[in-house]
Design a protein around this motif. Sequence first.
Motif: not given
Lengths: 714, 195
Positions: A544-553
């Motif tokens: 979940f955290y990785n997805k969030m970071e990717l989305r933010q990037a």
Amino acid sequence: MASPGVRVLLLLVLVSSAHGDASGINRTRGNRTLTPEEEEDSQQHHNNTKAFPVLSFNFEHVRKPFEISLWILLALLMKLGFHLIPRVSHIVPESCLLIVVGLLVGGVIKALDSDASDTNSSVPVLNTKLFFLYLLPPIILDAGYFLPIRHFTENLGTILMFAVVGTLWNAFFIGGMMYGVCQIEAAQLGDVDLLSCLLFGSIISAVDPVAVLAVFEEIHINELLYILVFGESLLNDAVTVVLYHLFEEFSHAGTVTITDAFLGVICFFVVSLGGVMIGLIYGIVGAFTSRFTLHSRVIEPLFVFLYSYMAYLSAEVFHLSGIMSLIACGVAMRPYVEANISHKSYTTIKYFMKMWSSVSETLIFIFLGVSTVAGPHVWNWTFVIFTVILCLVSRVLGVVGLTFIINKFRIVKLTKKDQFIVAYGGLRGAIAFSLGFLLTDTHMKTMFLTAIITVIFFTVFVQGMTIRPLVELLAVKKKKETKRSINEEIHTQFLDHLLTGIEDVCGHYGHHHWKDKLNRFNKTYVKKCLISGERSTEPQLISFYNKMELRQAMMLVESGSLAVLPSLTSMQNIQPRDTVKQRVIPSISKRREEEIRKMLRSNLQKTRQRLRSYSRHDLMMDPFEEDLSEVKFRKQRVEMGRRVRLTETHLNVHNSLSFKGINPQSNKNTQNKIKIYRKKLKNRQHNTQNDTKKSYTKKNAFTSNTQNDNKDTK
Amino acid sequence: MGSRASTLLREEEIEEIKKETGFSHSQITRLYSRFTSLDKGENGTLSREDFQRIPELAINPLGDRIINAFFPEGEDQVNFRGFMRTLAHFRPIEDNEKNKNPPTSEPLNSRTNKLLFAFRLYDLDRDDKISRDELLQVLRMMVGVNISDEQLGSIADRTIQEADTNGDNSISFSEFIKVLEKVDVEQKMSIRFLH
């Protein structure tokens, strides 16, 4: 000859073009397969025609694809057109407008057709095969794949009650009451027997997922109500299938015995559970296949679509519930497939599904309108009016009665407002129409069809149009638009564990207990089989955290604010807050800074210079993704540079401190940290197949330099 | 077992517990039989070992903290009253309670008290703030051993950054409530005790 649809087009073309061409077109229309002999003959006969036809007209061999494309294009242009008229599209839901368009098109075709000699209407009708095999699956797959699982499972009991018991109640109530109505002498409906009425009741009782989706999509109510109505419309397919086949068999046989009724009940379980089983099997096989698609990313989306479609068709072979099979397949496949496939494939799947389901929905409503105009109609006032009234009455009674029972078992009760929306959202749609179309040709069929169409129109137009103002009026809770934050994710998982623990203390085997068991089973066995690589052991929180970071990037890249890097908290990881102020002026020499920069730059840039062999089936690195990795690399570079600089600062601080006699051990720590960071940098380049020897020697040079400097400062 | 349970639990006690926690008569009796089945020492109180004997709690990542939550400050034994008081937090909120005028003290299963219970499980040192270290501890328990400290640290930092409004680098109770306002706590933190 050419179908009416094409004749419309031709009419338009001909009207706008010169008349002279028309005669030419007429003459060369016809068979293409002339032998050379015949050609010579024709040449001799028509001396003034060209020897070799430069331009000829042959429509027959592209007729079918041409028509299909034309219809789809018409549907999409209509969809475009609605959004250009803002006021109308706000009041009237899209489905209504599409039906109206269908009516118009149907009217035009019929008008063109009426002067033709053929008596049987060649207007394209929403025939059952087209609907059930081509138009319905994309919509259901789209709905099932993106089904909000958490809400669905939390409310599964309620949904099942509404779907099964509610639909049964509707079918028998409407069927029974209609039989009573048919007994009235004045209606002249004496020939409609009980079984036919019950058959009619079973067709008309089912809430339609397509119509519900079309209307509810636009009003954005909260997830609970959405999942209740929508879940009910999906799961009642099994009931509808069983009832329909049951009553159809009975009405042919004539009599009903207890055994038959009992077999009917068994049939229901077989149909629903069998459908789900088939879906699960295909879903697991699909997930397993996706594990191996590492080297052929381009075809990944196709697997998802094909396995789901096969699940649907396989269920239909055995007369099991195709819809439930499709839903089960999508739900089972999704978590594992998403862990395996690339981000691009995920986007592809999402958009293709939305695209297909959108086209299907549009076509269904247009065809509904066209079929209304086309079909033979038998209008019987009593029958139709009573059908409409009884549908409404039975829906309200069913919902209220069931909610009364259900609320005894729910933690969060359904309020009167919720009940109203659930009752009001019981729309009928194209499934009822297609099932009616399947009936064998009798006088009653046309009467039934007319009634069904009336009910559909009533629910879609009246209920569809008024539900939005009613939702506003009753101040029903709307959908929360924001995405889940990391806080919510962490705390929700925390609460899950907490509740499971409390349930275990109480000895109570409730909802949380079984969910926890399923999760554990999933983690230890299933994930290992179906997910490739190391993602099989990744906890849910981390993905979940990785997805969030990717989305933010990605959001950063899209908004173009690359120059201003966010205060990524990971960069502040290594030091406590109070040393932030000390960070302002780093005290490393210019020479070393240059060295660090040169080292980082050369190591990181190498990744883009790798030559790629060209292949049509490879996904080329497109500029967007290049920007993305540029962002990532730049972030990493800055991060690394900062870290090295900071540890240098620490080193110097510690050096000066150790000079004053404070523990020199910490010196080693910071030196170790430098080594760790450089090792990490090296590891990150391993993936890009770099020349590691160079970095090794550079590292050695660097540490020796550091040590020299340490000696200097001491 | 059943008859012994009812003789050990007097009617007045049941009434008192009912008033304090809001459980019904049958629920209290059921939970009492569960209490006695856990109480291997048969001395009317539960110790930590009694809880640890429950097999599923051993594999629950938050098992120890949950057990601790039952025991009041510094004590090692919990009686039936305390047991019920803790469990009362998880009773579903009923509609008639919402309509009634709020009593002088808030019922144990109100939304705020439920969240306070969860908050106390994070905040071990009872300073009314979830610090970064406390958050890291909980994350480490939930996520397992395979994830690096750094990654967990960045998650913790991100979490605090999202929730922290007064800039003290920790999550206070009001910030905790605010973050969870979208989550349906009434449903999530309730157990359906069958009557």
